[in-house]
Design a protein around this motif. Sequence first.
Motif, PDB file in Angstrom:
ATOM      1  N   ALA A 126      -7.795  14.294  -8.295  1.00  0.00           N
ATOM      2  CA  ALA A 126      -7.233  15.606  -7.973  1.00  0.00           C
ATOM      3  C   ALA A 126      -8.280  16.430  -7.254  1.00  0.00           C
ATOM      4  O   ALA A 126      -9.488  16.168  -7.356  1.00  0.00           O
TER       5      ALA A 126
ATOM      6  N   TYR B 230      -4.130  20.922  -6.201  1.00  0.00           N
ATOM      7  CA  TYR B 230      -3.875  22.073  -7.066  1.00  0.00           C
ATOM      8  C   TYR B 230      -4.196  23.346  -6.295  1.00  0.00           C
ATOM      9  O   TYR B 230      -5.335  23.612  -5.941  1.00  0.00           O
TER      10      TYR B 230
ATOM     11  N   ARG C  10      -0.002  22.769  -9.307  1.00  0.00           N
ATOM     12  CA  ARG C  10       0.018  21.625  -8.393  1.00  0.00           C
ATOM     13  C   ARG C  10       0.988  21.898  -7.253  1.00  0.00           C
ATOM     14  O   ARG C  10       2.072  22.459  -7.459  1.00  0.00           O
TER      15      ARG C  10
ATOM     16  N   MET D 273      -4.836  21.437 -13.591  1.00  0.00           N
ATOM     17  CA  MET D 273      -5.432  20.173 -13.166  1.00  0.00           C
ATOM     18  C   MET D 273      -6.030  19.420 -14.350  1.00  0.00           C
ATOM     19  O   MET D 273      -5.815  18.214 -14.517  1.00  0.00           O
TER      20      MET D 273
END
Length: 411
Positions: A177, A311, A318, A345
């Motif tokens: 992420a 994010y 997100r 996240m």
Amino acid sequence: MEAPPRVEPYEPDLLHWLIRRISGYAAREIGPQTPLTECGLDSVALLGLFGEIEEGFGPLIDPEDIWVSPSVGDLADQLTARRARRDAGRVRPAFVIGGQGGRPPGTAAGLHHASAVYRTALTRADEALRPHVGRSVVGLLHGGPVRHRGALPPPAVFAVGYALARTLLDAGVRPVAVVGHGVGELVAAVVAEALPLAEAARLAALCGACTRRLPAGGGMLAVCAEPGEALGAAGERGLYVGAVNAARATVLSGRFDALARARDALAAQGVAGRLLATGHAYHSPLMAPAVPHLRARAAGSLSDRPRTGYYSTVYGRRWAAPLSADYWAELVTSPVRFAEAVRWMLSLEAPTHVVEIAPQAVLTPFVRRIGGAAGPRCLPVCHGPGAGVVDLAEVLSALDVRPLTEGAGRW
């Protein structure tokens, strides 16, 4: 606006996630003990839920496995157990990418001197920016004995962030992420493959050009208070929340003279504050005059859906859609919802490590505060201008990545 998770932020709350998704399919509120057979999941809804599970958490189950669990809570337990077995011992890094703000002289100078990989990536970003800015940002950063001592313009911030991220990517680090802070969202978009480098560089240059259209005199003030408390204690009109970075870590945005008075008023009440050398009231309505030009020039920008968990600090959650001109226009005037984005996240991605992509550690303390004692390990890729390849090798070692050798390339 969707509320952040109610669990400890470092814990992936699969149950809460499933309840929200299945409630949406059922068009009514359900609970952990609700039997799956009573949730109204026809074949289309079942495939939709399976697709969301796979997109959010990877291949944990097959569609028919959903019916093995009698209740929503049992399904959450099944997913949690399988995820734990899958991820046991696996390093799951995430990137937080710094944005606008003051930078010390010699930004990332140690890596620029010692790392061929970093220099190559910085040159690549420089070449992508040059047609739009008309000069070399490498020259601005490292071109002479007198270096830029104020806030770096957005194109230079973008170039450094991209070069640092690319250095890790080229070493084999694959983030699960990304979270970008301000201009750092453009770098995050490149890492997540939502924007090609050339397009992100054009948008970074456009942000810089729009900023130059604004009158000087704006600034930002970091304060140790919650947003409402900070605004109330400041006692100044025309101030706005520019960023919420963590609990009691707020940045106010406004005219510099009003911010200076606010700092003094807050200090008299025992609230610490620090003026940031930004030159403009970023992430506030005072940036609105730059928006029409930015939106017009950014129209038709080439963007795809992020392929890595992206994010958004504009919305604090997100974001899975392409990043349009409206998104970048809103980025300029909206507060940076970094704390919300990081909480989501950490909750949904469960990273084992969070790497700060910035020339100095600024966001790392906020991530540590949000994650708590049992949260992920936080690793700044640069502690300051003197950070070099030894520091980089330590980060790669912590991420279980073997540094490049003479046979495979050179740092």
